[in-house]
Structure formats: structure tokens, C-alpha cells
Design an enzyme around this catalytic site. Structure first.
Site, short mmCIF file in Angstrom:
data_model
loop_
_atom_site.label_atom_id
_atom_site.label_comp_id
_atom_site.label_asym_id
_atom_site.label_seq_id
_atom_site.Cartn_x
_atom_site.Cartn_y
_atom_site.Cartn_z
N HIS A 54 -6.04 3.32 -4.27
CA HIS A 54 -5.95 3.53 -2.81
C HIS A 54 -6.17 5.01 -2.47
O HIS A 54 -5.53 5.52 -1.57
CB HIS A 54 -4.59 3.02 -2.33
CG HIS A 54 -4.47 2.88 -0.83
ND1 HIS A 54 -5.45 2.35 -0.04
CD2 HIS A 54 -3.45 3.21 0.01
CE1 HIS A 54 -5.05 2.36 1.23
NE2 HIS A 54 -3.85 2.89 1.29
N HIS B 49 3.53 -2.44 3.33
CA HIS B 49 3.57 -1.06 2.81
C HIS B 49 4.87 -0.78 2.07
O HIS B 49 5.95 -0.96 2.64
CB HIS B 49 3.44 -0.06 3.96
CG HIS B 49 2.05 0.07 4.47
ND1 HIS B 49 1.52 -0.79 5.42
CD2 HIS B 49 1.06 0.95 4.17
CE1 HIS B 49 0.26 -0.43 5.67
NE2 HIS B 49 -0.03 0.61 4.93
N ASP C 264 0.81 -1.22 0.00
CA ASP C 264 0.00 0.00 0.00
C ASP C 264 0.85 1.28 0.00
O ASP C 264 1.99 1.30 0.47
CB ASP C 264 -0.87 0.04 1.26
CG ASP C 264 -2.12 -0.82 1.12
OD1 ASP C 264 -2.16 -1.68 0.23
OD2 ASP C 264 -3.05 -0.62 1.92
N ASP C 265 0.22 2.33 -0.49
CA ASP C 265 0.69 3.72 -0.36
C ASP C 265 1.81 4.10 -1.33
O ASP C 265 2.38 5.17 -1.21
CB ASP C 265 1.14 4.07 1.07
CG ASP C 265 0.05 3.88 2.11
OD1 ASP C 265 -1.06 3.45 1.75
OD2 ASP C 265 0.31 4.17 3.28
ZN ZN Z 1 -2.72 3.24 2.98
#
Ligand code: ZN
Length: 241
Positions: free
Chosen positions: A102, A195, A51-52
Site C-alpha cells: 500500500h 482501516h 489498510d494503512d
Molecule cells: Zn490507505
């Protein structure tokens, strides 16, 4: 007031707020609508998700590790980071990993304030412009959900994906702890959250995640697991077109 009501009203309020808080915060809560946090299967298959990102140099390092192990993963990117790292975004797609949406900039209040979920549409737009794909999967920042956001996703033909296994990565534990937390909770059908970025902070340090990844892959492979993308795990399409 009727004494029964004196007790009943606070109980009803506690239940109501409890349900709302659970629906909003818990990654597995379906109080507001359908979402996927894992799948039921007897097979030892799991999906790694990041993520991110994109967030360099970490996303490229993760892509290198995945390539060495011939593993496909799923990357939930933010629109803002796609603008920063268009080449990395294209590499994710070129190497047959899957990209999910996201949000644009990972704002904490976005799921509450953005009733039309315009943020989601804006992010779809930049991903399509940069990488030529329109994600089918959306992962809400922080796993926070609202009924209207889930409704908007449905309207756009998208699905919400959260996770069932997480290392609490934003706290940046050391690699062995990240690996331990992940492998000890992994089951057949798990969706594993890691992440490669940290919200939208540019160049956020993800050295520990990069170092943990080969450990996670080695241990789970030894335990008989194989790795697939989230759409493969859920048997859904990766993209809208
Ligand atoms: Zn996130």
C-alpha cells in the site's frame, strides 16, 4: 472561429478532464488499465481488507478477532509501518492472512510524481525483508491511480486492487454506523475496505473499527456470507514467489 468549434472545444475538454478525474479518483474506474474492485460470483463470498497498518494495538486486536472467527483477511500495509511493527507484520503472514503493498508512506501525490513507481518497489523490499513474502497485490493510497503507475505494476507482475464497499472509515464513524454502511452495501464478491491504520500516523485511533468488526462478521455470517482473502476471491496468487 467556426461556431461548431466554439461549442465542440469546451465539450471535448469537459469530457477529457471528466474521464481523467474519473480514472484517477474512482476506486472502480478502469480508464487507465485493469484493476480489481470486486469479483462477479453467485456465491456469498466476500473479502475483508485492512489498510494503512500495521498500527498497534489495533492490528493485533483485529488479528485476535479474525482468529476467534477463523477468518482470513488481506492487509494492505505501508512500508513505513512495516518498519515500525515488524513483529505484527510477521504475525499477519504467520496466521495465513495475505499482505498487499500500500505504498511506502501514503503520499497523496505519489501516483502522479513517482513515474517509475520506485515507492512501490521500496515497499516490496521491506515487506520481503521483514516477512519473507513479495506481494502480488498493490492498493493505491486513496484509490488514486495513474496510467504510468498501472503500467509499472504490470511490468512487475503485480495487480491493482481497490474496493467496492467502504465505510468512509477515515472519518471515524461510530461502530454501529461502520457496520451498517458495510453490510448494507455488501454483495457476493465484494471487496470490503476497513482501516487498521490511518495513513502513516503512528498509533492512530482505530477503536471504532475494532469494535465494528465483530458486528460486521456476525451480520454477514447470519446472512450466509463466508470470508476469504482477496487472492482467493479473485483466484490469483497472493505472492510473486
Ligand atoms: Zn490507505
Amino acid at each position: 472561429m467556426n461556431p461548431t468549434l466554439t461549442y465542440a472545444i469546451p465539450i471535448v475538454l469537459v469530457l477529457l478532464f471528466g474521464t481523467l478525474a474519473y480514472g484517477f479518483y474512482a476506486p472502480r474506474a478502469e480508464a487507465f488499465g485493469k484493476l480489481y474492485f470486486a469479483t462477479k460470483t453467485p456465491d456469498k463470498v466476500v473479502a475483508l481488507t485492512f489498510d494503512d497498518g500495521p498500527n498497534e494495538p489495533y492490528t493485533s486486536q483485529i488479528l485476535d478477532i479474525l482468529q476467534q472467527h477463523d477468518i482470513k483477511a488481506t492487509f494492505f500495509v505501508t512500508g513505513k509501518n512495516v518498519v515500525y511493527y515488524p513483529e505484527t507484520t510477521r504475525r499477519i503472514v504467520a496466521e495465513r492472512h495475505v499482505i498487499g503493498n500500500h505504498s511506502w508512506d501514503h503520499k497523496v501525490l505519489q501516483p502522479i510524481m513517482d513515474v517509475q513507481n520506485l515507492d512501490m518497489a521500496r515497499t516490496q523490499g521491506i515487506i520481503e525483508k521483514v516477512a519473507g513474502v513479495e506481494p502480488h497485490l498493490f492498493r493505491p493510497p486513496f484509490g488514486h491511480k495513474t496510467p504510468w503507475q498501472i503500467e509499472q505494476l504490470k511490468k512487475h507482475g503485480m495487480v491493482m486492487v481497490t474496493w467496492s464497499v467502504s465505510a468512509g472509515n477515515p472519518g471515524q464513524p461510530v461502530p454501529s454506523i461502520i457496520a451498517q454502511r458495510i453490510v448494507s452495501h455488501t454483495k457476493p464478491g465484494s471487496i470490503i475496505l476497513l482501516h487498521d491504520g490511518n495513513e502513516t500516523s503512528h498509533g492512530a485511533d482505530r477503536n471504532n473499527t475494532v469494535a465494528a468488526l465483530p458486528l460486521i462478521i456476525e451480520i454477514l455470517t447470519r446472512e450466509g456470507y463466508t470470508f476469504v482473502t482477496v487472492p482467493e476471491l479473485l483466484k490469483v496468487e497472493p505472492y510473486l514467489h
